[in-house]
Design an enzyme around this catalytic site. Sequence first.
Site, mmCIF file in Angstrom:
data_model
loop_
_atom_site.group_PDB
_atom_site.id
_atom_site.type_symbol
_atom_site.label_atom_id
_atom_site.label_comp_id
_atom_site.label_asym_id
_atom_site.label_seq_id
_atom_site.Cartn_x
_atom_site.Cartn_y
_atom_site.Cartn_z
ATOM 1 N N SER A 166 13.272 3.631 -7.291
ATOM 2 C CA SER A 166 11.823 3.529 -7.147
ATOM 3 C C SER A 166 11.377 4.716 -6.308
ATOM 4 O O SER A 166 11.839 4.892 -5.185
ATOM 5 C CB SER A 166 11.473 2.213 -6.457
ATOM 6 N N ARG A 220 -1.493 5.886 1.986
ATOM 7 C CA ARG A 220 -2.065 4.599 1.570
ATOM 8 C C ARG A 220 -3.469 4.346 2.108
ATOM 9 O O ARG A 220 -4.344 3.913 1.355
ATOM 10 C CB ARG A 220 -1.121 3.445 1.941
ATOM 11 N N ASP A 236 3.402 -0.685 -15.042
ATOM 12 C CA ASP A 236 2.778 -1.816 -14.339
ATOM 13 C C ASP A 236 1.252 -1.757 -14.394
ATOM 14 O O ASP A 236 0.595 -2.732 -14.747
ATOM 15 C CB ASP A 236 3.182 -1.820 -12.854
ATOM 16 N N ASP A 243 3.635 -1.270 1.447
ATOM 17 C CA ASP A 243 2.434 -0.654 0.868
ATOM 18 C C ASP A 243 1.319 -1.658 0.612
ATOM 19 O O ASP A 243 0.144 -1.351 0.802
ATOM 20 C CB ASP A 243 2.798 0.112 -0.402
HETATM 21 N N1 ARG Z 1 9.672 2.780 2.899
HETATM 22 C C1 ARG Z 1 8.619 3.716 2.786
HETATM 23 C C2 ARG Z 1 7.390 3.201 3.454
HETATM 24 O O1 ARG Z 1 7.281 2.017 3.649
HETATM 25 C C3 ARG Z 1 8.368 4.120 1.352
HETATM 26 C C4 ARG Z 1 7.886 3.039 0.478
HETATM 27 C C5 ARG Z 1 7.599 3.451 -0.959
HETATM 28 N N2 ARG Z 1 8.793 3.906 -1.578
HETATM 29 C C6 ARG Z 1 9.080 3.836 -2.854
HETATM 30 N N3 ARG Z 1 10.176 4.342 -3.240
HETATM 31 N N4 ARG Z 1 8.289 3.289 -3.726
HETATM 32 O O2 ARG Z 1 6.512 3.959 3.788
#
Ligand code: ARG
Length: 400
Positions: free
Chosen positions: A176, A96, A16, A125
């Site tokens: 993912s 993040r 990406d 995110d």
């Molecule tokens: N659900 C988790 C959060 O919102 C992880 C999100 C990212 N997970 C991922 N497999 N890309 O903090």
Amino acid sequence: MTGRDKIVLAYSGGLDTSVAIKWLQDKYNLDVIAVGINVGQPPSSDDIVARALRNGAIHAEFVDAKKEFVEDYIWPSLKANAMYEDAYPLSTAIARPLIAKILVEIAQREGAKYIAHGCTAKGNDQVRFDVGIVSLDPSIGIIGPMREWVMTREEEIEYAHQNNIEIIVKKENPFSVDENLWGRSCECGVLEDAWVEPPREAWGWTTEPSEAPDTPEYVEIEFVKGVPVAINGEKMDGVKLIETVNAMACRNGVGRIDHVEDRLVGIKSRETYECPAATVLMTAHKSLEFLTLQKDVLEFKKGVEQKFSQIAYNGLWFGTLRESLQAFIDTTQEYVTGTVRVKLFKGSAMAVGRKSPYSLYDEGLATYAKGDEFDHKSAVGFIYCWGLPNKTAAKVHKKQ
Ligand code: ARG
């Protein structure tokens, strides 16, 4: 110099964000600065900086943010026993705001007007990045290519071929995954069926608990003011300490979580996590707090912890409420100093010993054996007062 405006791209080296370098140049006529940020993902032999430059970035860099992640995000969360919905130690969530902060710093240094990230429109995110960025520098514009383009994975690969973008196409991962020092998040694929048990392949770090060693492993964790400083008597910096505990917990199958969680955007999603160090350190930290904190502080802090976790999850890390709650939490940690022994065995982590120079546990008061110092005469008077409101009400209510 092209004289174009610049954009800082949060760059992972994946498909990406590799495609995004070219796409941002073409669609927005911007010069791209690609920034990779290391918060403890597993190392890779691929030099993603060199590849970003070959793919047209005017500047690329890789920032090692592990120390800052531990000291300014993980330890504050540990002191808060931060656990979203009592299940998820927020491993992805707390990385993040740090990534947003670094992107903003680089944008300011490079005079870039924009920041781009590869988040989709359905997750948390994007909120954490966007809100983190505007909280730190409201003048910066944000572009989320993945929220805008309509390319499938196949179309992205085709776009890369057409535009001579060098990509590393890995075998398609059905999940993912996001990884850092505090944990591994995994979603999508068969996990989307909340009834299906996570298959073996969904777990990337931890040993199957049933296949973990048949003898327990013990670990002693020393804390100073709520922060772990030594493992089995050996002092170490935070990054090494977490890596050490992660390795111990992983080989004992500790830290697996299977949760249906509430995203900020209103969707329930099924996710699995592996948070080995977070599980062990939080178990130990809570145990030490029960030893050293007064009952009313423990009770009040529980509510603060829940609020703190929601704030962190919902992307409001750089906000007055999180900072104010943090000040309260930090104050509570003044005497959270001591050592906890945790037993790791086939997927479980249990605190089985704790000691502290500030221990409020008084054996003289607690014992049922010889040496009891509790004033037994006080009990009856205390219970008279304690029960008086109920006794009074019972008399009145019976009358009516
Ligand atoms: N659900 C988790 C959060 O919102 C992880 C999100 C990212 N997970 C991922 N497999 N890309 O903090």
